[in-house]
Motif scaffolding. Sequence first.
Motif, PDB file in Angstrom:
ATOM      1  N   LEU A 221       7.636 -47.945  -1.484  1.00  0.00           N
ATOM      2  CA  LEU A 221       6.686 -49.012  -1.202  1.00  0.00           C
ATOM      3  C   LEU A 221       5.936 -48.704   0.085  1.00  0.00           C
ATOM      4  CD1 LEU A 221       9.132 -51.949  -1.930  1.00  0.00           C
ATOM      5  CD2 LEU A 221       7.566 -50.846  -3.526  1.00  0.00           C
ATOM      6  N   PRO A 222       4.649 -49.078   0.167  1.00  0.00           N
ATOM      7  CA  PRO A 222       3.898 -48.856   1.409  1.00  0.00           C
ATOM      8  C   PRO A 222       4.612 -49.517   2.577  1.00  0.00           C
ATOM      9  CG  PRO A 222       2.439 -49.545  -0.361  1.00  0.00           C
ATOM     10  CD  PRO A 222       3.843 -49.724  -0.862  1.00  0.00           C
ATOM     11  N   ALA A 223       4.657 -48.848   3.705  1.00  0.00           N
ATOM     12  CA  ALA A 223       5.411 -49.348   4.854  1.00  0.00           C
ATOM     13  C   ALA A 223       4.943 -50.731   5.301  1.00  0.00           C
ATOM     14  CB  ALA A 223       5.303 -48.360   6.011  1.00  0.00           C
TER      15      ALA A 223
ATOM     16  N   CYS B  65      12.702 -36.248   3.991  1.00  0.00           N
ATOM     17  CA  CYS B  65      11.877 -35.927   2.820  1.00  0.00           C
ATOM     18  C   CYS B  65      10.840 -37.010   2.510  1.00  0.00           C
ATOM     19  CB  CYS B  65      12.774 -35.692   1.609  1.00  0.00           C
ATOM     20  SG  CYS B  65      11.857 -35.305   0.083  1.00  0.00           S
ATOM     21  N   LEU B  66      11.296 -38.230   2.267  1.00  0.00           N
ATOM     22  CA  LEU B  66      10.375 -39.294   1.866  1.00  0.00           C
ATOM     23  C   LEU B  66       9.374 -39.613   2.970  1.00  0.00           C
ATOM     24  CD1 LEU B  66      12.805 -41.762   0.022  1.00  0.00           C
ATOM     25  CD2 LEU B  66      11.509 -39.822  -0.910  1.00  0.00           C
ATOM     26  N   ALA B  67       9.828 -39.646   4.213  1.00  0.00           N
ATOM     27  CA  ALA B  67       8.938 -39.975   5.331  1.00  0.00           C
ATOM     28  C   ALA B  67       7.815 -38.942   5.464  1.00  0.00           C
ATOM     29  CB  ALA B  67       9.733 -40.068   6.635  1.00  0.00           C
ATOM     30  N   GLU B  68       8.152 -37.665   5.359  1.00  0.00           N
ATOM     31  CA  GLU B  68       7.149 -36.607   5.499  1.00  0.00           C
ATOM     32  C   GLU B  68       6.138 -36.657   4.358  1.00  0.00           C
ATOM     33  OE1 GLU B  68       6.614 -34.450   7.847  1.00  0.00           O
ATOM     34  OE2 GLU B  68       8.407 -34.629   9.099  1.00  0.00           O
ATOM     35  N   MET B  69       6.620 -36.846   3.152  1.00  0.00           N
ATOM     36  CA  MET B  69       5.718 -36.848   1.994  1.00  0.00           C
ATOM     37  C   MET B  69       4.814 -38.074   1.980  1.00  0.00           C
ATOM     38  SD  MET B  69       7.924 -35.247  -1.161  1.00  0.00           S
ATOM     39  CE  MET B  69       8.058 -33.458  -1.284  1.00  0.00           C
ATOM     40  N   VAL B  70       5.390 -39.232   2.282  1.00  0.00           N
ATOM     41  CA  VAL B  70       4.588 -40.458   2.303  1.00  0.00           C
ATOM     42  C   VAL B  70       3.531 -40.378   3.404  1.00  0.00           C
ATOM     43  CG1 VAL B  70       4.642 -42.935   2.785  1.00  0.00           C
ATOM     44  CG2 VAL B  70       6.334 -41.937   1.249  1.00  0.00           C
ATOM     45  N   ALA B  71       3.897 -39.857   4.578  1.00  0.00           N
ATOM     46  CA  ALA B  71       2.941 -39.758   5.686  1.00  0.00           C
ATOM     47  C   ALA B  71       1.747 -38.897   5.311  1.00  0.00           C
ATOM     48  CB  ALA B  71       3.641 -39.201   6.928  1.00  0.00           C
ATOM     49  N   LEU B  72       2.007 -37.757   4.672  1.00  0.00           N
ATOM     50  CA  LEU B  72       0.894 -36.889   4.272  1.00  0.00           C
ATOM     51  C   LEU B  72       0.004 -37.581   3.249  1.00  0.00           C
ATOM     52  CD1 LEU B  72       0.943 -33.099   3.609  1.00  0.00           C
ATOM     53  CD2 LEU B  72      -0.149 -34.613   1.961  1.00  0.00           C
TER      54      LEU B  72
ATOM     55  N   GLU C  70      -0.390 -40.823   2.728  1.00  0.00           N
ATOM     56  CA  GLU C  70      -1.096 -41.950   3.329  1.00  0.00           C
ATOM     57  C   GLU C  70      -2.306 -41.485   4.133  1.00  0.00           C
ATOM     58  OE1 GLU C  70       0.176 -45.793   3.457  1.00  0.00           O
ATOM     59  OE2 GLU C  70       0.059 -44.667   1.587  1.00  0.00           O
ATOM     60  N   GLU C  71      -2.188 -40.325   4.758  1.00  0.00           N
ATOM     61  CA  GLU C  71      -3.300 -39.788   5.543  1.00  0.00           C
ATOM     62  C   GLU C  71      -4.399 -39.205   4.665  1.00  0.00           C
ATOM     63  OE1 GLU C  71      -1.507 -36.877   8.036  1.00  0.00           O
ATOM     64  OE2 GLU C  71      -0.306 -38.336   9.161  1.00  0.00           O
ATOM     65  N   ASN C  72      -4.069 -38.911   3.412  1.00  0.00           N
ATOM     66  CA  ASN C  72      -5.024 -38.250   2.509  1.00  0.00           C
ATOM     67  C   ASN C  72      -5.024 -38.962   1.162  1.00  0.00           C
ATOM     68  OD1 ASN C  72      -5.625 -35.525   4.123  1.00  0.00           O
ATOM     69  ND2 ASN C  72      -3.418 -35.917   4.247  1.00  0.00           N
ATOM     70  N   PRO C  73      -5.852 -39.996   1.009  1.00  0.00           N
ATOM     71  CA  PRO C  73      -5.819 -40.843  -0.186  1.00  0.00           C
ATOM     72  C   PRO C  73      -6.111 -40.132  -1.499  1.00  0.00           C
ATOM     73  CG  PRO C  73      -7.038 -41.908   1.586  1.00  0.00           C
ATOM     74  CD  PRO C  73      -6.799 -40.505   2.018  1.00  0.00           C
ATOM     75  N   ASN C  74      -6.744 -38.958  -1.457  1.00  0.00           N
ATOM     76  CA  ASN C  74      -7.036 -38.255  -2.704  1.00  0.00           C
ATOM     77  C   ASN C  74      -5.935 -37.285  -3.098  1.00  0.00           C
ATOM     78  OD1 ASN C  74      -9.036 -38.144  -4.826  1.00  0.00           O
ATOM     79  ND2 ASN C  74      -9.352 -35.997  -4.258  1.00  0.00           N
ATOM     80  N   VAL C  75      -4.863 -37.216  -2.296  1.00  0.00           N
ATOM     81  CA  VAL C  75      -3.716 -36.384  -2.664  1.00  0.00           C
ATOM     82  C   VAL C  75      -2.893 -37.134  -3.707  1.00  0.00           C
ATOM     83  CG1 VAL C  75      -1.507 -35.474  -1.860  1.00  0.00           C
ATOM     84  CG2 VAL C  75      -3.579 -35.047  -0.536  1.00  0.00           C
ATOM     85  N   GLY C  76      -2.771 -36.547  -4.880  1.00  0.00           N
ATOM     86  CA  GLY C  76      -2.024 -37.192  -5.955  1.00  0.00           C
ATOM     87  C   GLY C  76      -0.610 -36.686  -6.102  1.00  0.00           C
TER      88      GLY C  76
END
Length: 306
Positions: A15-17, A143-150, A152-158
């Motif tokens: 879920l979004p932070a 793992c989850l923190a690093e992936m979610v952060a990336l 969130e910073e790049n909305p077109n990353v799927g």
Amino acid sequence: MLFRSAQGAHVIALLPAERVGRDDPDRVAARRTHEGERDSGAPARVLDDRSAWPEEAGALRSVESVLAQSYTNWEYVIVDNCSTDATLEVARRYAQQDRRIRVLHNETLLSQAKNFNFTVQQISAPSKYAKYVQGDDFIYPQCLAEMVALAEENPNVGIVSSLRLDGEKVKGDGLPLANRVMSGREICRKHFNEPIFLFGTPTTVMFRSEILRSRVPFFNEACLHFDTEACYEFLEKWDFGFIHQVLSFSRTDNISITSALLRFDPDAIDHLITLKKFGPRYLTPAEFASKWRPCRRPYTPWRTRR
């Protein structure tokens, strides 16, 4: 959401932070249960008497790797796929002690792809990202923190991937360190033109939930490497994110669908099928022809004998 698949599949809804405040009762309870273990560097443990579950040791480690995540705003759905050991009992004991965990049980045995598709349907509406953790695999605390952060910073990353520990070998290298976000088309072209494979296993990657919700069923149930096929399909329009850290472990010495097929060298024929299906989508006609001829040649005599 995070998914785990062995006898069953596990789903973690990420879920979004900002959706849950720091004073939310469920989140506070979860922090009190697990943050002490994380801060000390030891894995979180819900079941203290692990010796009572020797056959479920892999599952215990997998679940506890999720509980040890520094990113805590998730729900965890465990789907038991007619297991014959104590997996269901273990899962239910975890759920009794952490309100973020939900346990489901399949009445009939599903194939791996069908079970993965069933878990996709369990993704909750608020979830923004989804991740699998297979069988005896596990993920590292960041793992989850690093992936979610990336993402969130790049909305077109799927789709987000990372380096991974495959047994005793680190895999997934090949990208320059500066390349954290690339176009999906460029990444797929690299897979055909260079000796590189960044999609790993289902445990390696994280999807945006909107991608998983975009069709039903999501995974191609007639495809052996249905997770890899989905990456090729959706990266045509989405960007690809990559974390240059080892964020997951995939066990290679256990008996599974994948390991049982290794003696047949499925990767070679899978590459042939993938190239035929997606090569024309990502390569120029000349590039495809140059890749297709040598790839197809070893199978021509077999086809002639048939």
